[in-house]
Design an enzyme around this catalytic site. Structure first.
Site, PDB file in Angstrom:
ATOM      1  N   THR A   1      -7.658  -2.565   7.324  1.00 31.60           N
ATOM      2  CA  THR A   1      -8.057  -1.466   6.611  1.00 31.60           C
ATOM      3  C   THR A   1      -9.281  -1.322   5.991  1.00 31.60           C
ATOM      4  O   THR A   1      -9.925  -2.786   5.798  1.00 31.60           O
ATOM      5  CB  THR A   1      -6.783  -1.167   5.544  1.00 31.60           C
ATOM      6  OG1 THR A   1      -6.474  -2.544   5.247  1.00 31.60           O
ATOM      7  CG2 THR A   1      -5.714  -0.534   5.906  1.00 31.60           C
ATOM      8  N   ASP A   2      -9.826  -0.417   5.397  1.00 32.49           N
ATOM      9  CA  ASP A   2     -11.247  -0.474   4.366  1.00 32.49           C
ATOM     10  C   ASP A   2     -10.825  -1.412   3.598  1.00 32.49           C
ATOM     11  O   ASP A   2      -9.834  -1.788   3.123  1.00 32.49           O
ATOM     12  CB  ASP A   2     -11.538   0.913   3.487  1.00 32.49           C
ATOM     13  CG  ASP A   2     -11.595   2.017   4.627  1.00 32.49           C
ATOM     14  OD1 ASP A   2     -11.329   2.005   5.919  1.00 32.49           O
ATOM     15  OD2 ASP A   2     -12.031   3.034   3.915  1.00 32.49           O
TER      16      ASP A   2
ATOM     17  N   HIS B   1      -9.302   2.455  19.392  1.00 35.10           N
ATOM     18  CA  HIS B   1      -8.583   1.097  19.792  1.00 35.10           C
ATOM     19  C   HIS B   1      -9.506   0.736  20.986  1.00 35.10           C
ATOM     20  O   HIS B   1      -9.322  -0.300  21.179  1.00 35.10           O
ATOM     21  CB  HIS B   1      -7.137   1.583  19.891  1.00 35.10           C
ATOM     22  CG  HIS B   1      -6.222   1.737  18.669  1.00 35.10           C
ATOM     23  ND1 HIS B   1      -5.579   2.701  18.437  1.00 35.10           N
ATOM     24  CD2 HIS B   1      -6.426   0.562  17.462  1.00 35.10           C
ATOM     25  CE1 HIS B   1      -4.999   2.534  17.096  1.00 35.10           C
ATOM     26  NE2 HIS B   1      -5.597   1.155  16.738  1.00 35.10           N
TER      27      HIS B   1
ATOM     28  N   ASP C   1      -8.651  -5.745  13.205  1.00 36.13           N
ATOM     29  CA  ASP C   1      -8.256  -4.255  13.261  1.00 36.13           C
ATOM     30  C   ASP C   1      -7.833  -4.110  11.533  1.00 36.13           C
ATOM     31  O   ASP C   1      -6.527  -3.783  11.482  1.00 36.13           O
ATOM     32  CB  ASP C   1      -7.515  -3.872  14.179  1.00 36.13           C
ATOM     33  CG  ASP C   1      -6.917  -2.370  14.092  1.00 36.13           C
ATOM     34  OD1 ASP C   1      -7.523  -1.639  13.420  1.00 36.13           O
ATOM     35  OD2 ASP C   1      -5.894  -1.856  14.901  1.00 36.13           O
TER      36      ASP C   1
ATOM     37  N   GLN D   1       0.848  -1.124  -0.156  1.00 28.16           N
ATOM     38  CA  GLN D   1      -0.265   0.125  -0.026  1.00 28.16           C
ATOM     39  C   GLN D   1       0.866   1.164   0.012  1.00 28.16           C
ATOM     40  O   GLN D   1       2.213   1.155   0.327  1.00 28.16           O
ATOM     41  CB  GLN D   1      -0.968  -0.085   1.171  1.00 28.16           C
ATOM     42  CG  GLN D   1      -0.269  -0.424   2.277  1.00 28.16           C
ATOM     43  CD  GLN D   1      -1.249  -1.062   3.701  1.00 28.16           C
ATOM     44  OE1 GLN D   1      -2.355  -1.184   3.383  1.00 28.16           O
ATOM     45  NE2 GLN D   1      -0.622  -1.781   4.225  1.00 28.16           N
TER      46      GLN D   1
ATOM     47  N   GLY E   1      -3.478 -12.365   7.198  1.00 26.06           N
ATOM     48  CA  GLY E   1      -4.095 -12.850   8.366  1.00 26.06           C
ATOM     49  C   GLY E   1      -5.143 -13.848   7.862  1.00 26.06           C
ATOM     50  O   GLY E   1      -5.573 -14.533   8.700  1.00 26.06           O
TER      51      GLY E   1
ATOM     52  N   ASP F   1      -0.281  -0.626  13.690  1.00 27.73           N
ATOM     53  CA  ASP F   1       0.354   0.444  14.401  1.00 27.73           C
ATOM     54  C   ASP F   1       0.500   0.086  15.842  1.00 27.73           C
ATOM     55  O   ASP F   1       1.224   0.921  16.578  1.00 27.73           O
ATOM     56  CB  ASP F   1      -0.548   1.551  14.153  1.00 27.73           C
ATOM     57  CG  ASP F   1      -2.056   1.156  14.642  1.00 27.73           C
ATOM     58  OD1 ASP F   1      -2.485   0.897  15.774  1.00 27.73           O
ATOM     59  OD2 ASP F   1      -2.811   1.028  13.688  1.00 27.73           O
TER      60      ASP F   1
END
Ligand code: SAM
Length: 280
Positions: free
Chosen positions: A158-159, A64, A156, A33, A139, A88
């Site tokens: 990304t779009d 979070h 958790d 990305q 994942g 992150d």
């Protein structure tokens, strides 16, 4: 309208979020990305992937904490936790507050972890904790192939994009249901990303016996309204007293989450409840 110099702009179709930038810290293409990190006037450090805000220092805790504490407090004794994505480190940081024995984080993009650690430090050292294992792989493949079981599994991601799209697919959710007791995923904003929200509801239907949508406020996500899905084959309808007891016993310190917020986050505006009910 053209983006303005010294401002980061994320377009939401015909609307946009603009954040004044003090300095661009990093910009580059990873294997997966496009990544940017900015220092901003109001929100502190800002992480952007493929043009979309992932977090800012100022409000990442709002996101979070709701993503992690709702499933973690739903489980009576979460010893083993799996986090998919979350490079992150903010989700790992929050999960550690429950003092589990083990956290496995599976992040596809090593660069997100490295650059977030170097330039933002959201994990506050959590990724160095001896109970935390970080795996750099897909994942989806991990969940489908593992024989391990986890008390809590948190997505958790990304779009939905070419890399993360499968994180909202039915066969991924089936694998998640097979290996976890309590499951939670961020489920985008139901306001302008309704197609993703609906896709997640559609693809989890019939996979988990129980599903509950909850909402939170994250100012730098589209229009501030963010949704999450809690799901399990167990009963996940806890009352406030039980949650408060767990919150006090575990001594978890938060900036956004409280047991009252936990309970109230499941109260949905009618238009959201109508969408959810259409996929019951
Ligand atoms: N919740 C944040 C948001 O929606 O803005 C997401 C933040 S976190 C940085 C998302 C992470 O998911 C990214 O670092 C991305 O590399 C990771 N990711 C995406 N697809 C993945 C996959 N298939 N397996 C593991 N990690 C993935």
């Amino acid at each position: 309208m053209e983006p303005r110099e010294n401002w980061f702009t994320e377009f939401y179709g015909d609307a946009a979020l603009m954040i004044k930038v003090r300095k661009k810290i990093f910009e580059g293409q990873t294997e997966f990305q496009h990544m940017q990190i900015f220092d901003t006037e109001f929100f502190g450090k800002l992480l952007v992937l493929d043009g979309k805000v992932q977090l800012t220092e100022r409000d990442e805790g709002f996101y979070h904490e709701m993503l992690v504490h709702v499933p973690m407090f739903t489980h009576p004794n979460p010893r083993k936790v799996l986090i998919i994505g979350g490079g992150d480190g903010g989700s790992v940081r929050e999960a550690l507050k429950h003092n589990p024995d083990e956290i496995v984080m599976v992040e596809i993009d090593r660069k997100v972890v490295e650059f977030c650690r170097e330039y933002i430090g959201v994990d506050k050292g959590a990724l160095n904790d001896s109970r935390v294992t970080v795996l750099y792989e897909d994942g989806i493949e991990f969940v489908k192939s593992t024989n391990e079981r986890f008390d809590v599994l948190i997505v958790d991601g990304t779009d939905p994009n070419p890399v993360s799209k499968s994180l909202v697919m039915g066969d991924f959710y089936e694998a998640c249901a097979r290996i976890s007791d309590v499951f939670a995923t961020q489920s985008q904003t139901p306001f302008i990303q309704q197609e993703y929200f609906r896709l997640i509801l559609e693809n989890t239907r019939g996979v988990f016996l129980n599903r509950r949508v909850y909402l939170g406020y994250v100012p730098t996500y589209p229009f501030g309204l963010w949704s999450y899905l809690l799901a399990s084959n167990r009963d996940i309808s806890l009352d406030g007293e039980e949650i408060t007891q767990r919150y006090v016993e575990r001594g978890v310190e938060t900036v956004y989450y409280t047991p009252t917020i936990h309970v109230s986050s499941f109260v949905l505006p009618k238009w959201v409840a109508d969408i959810v009910n259409a996929y019951s």
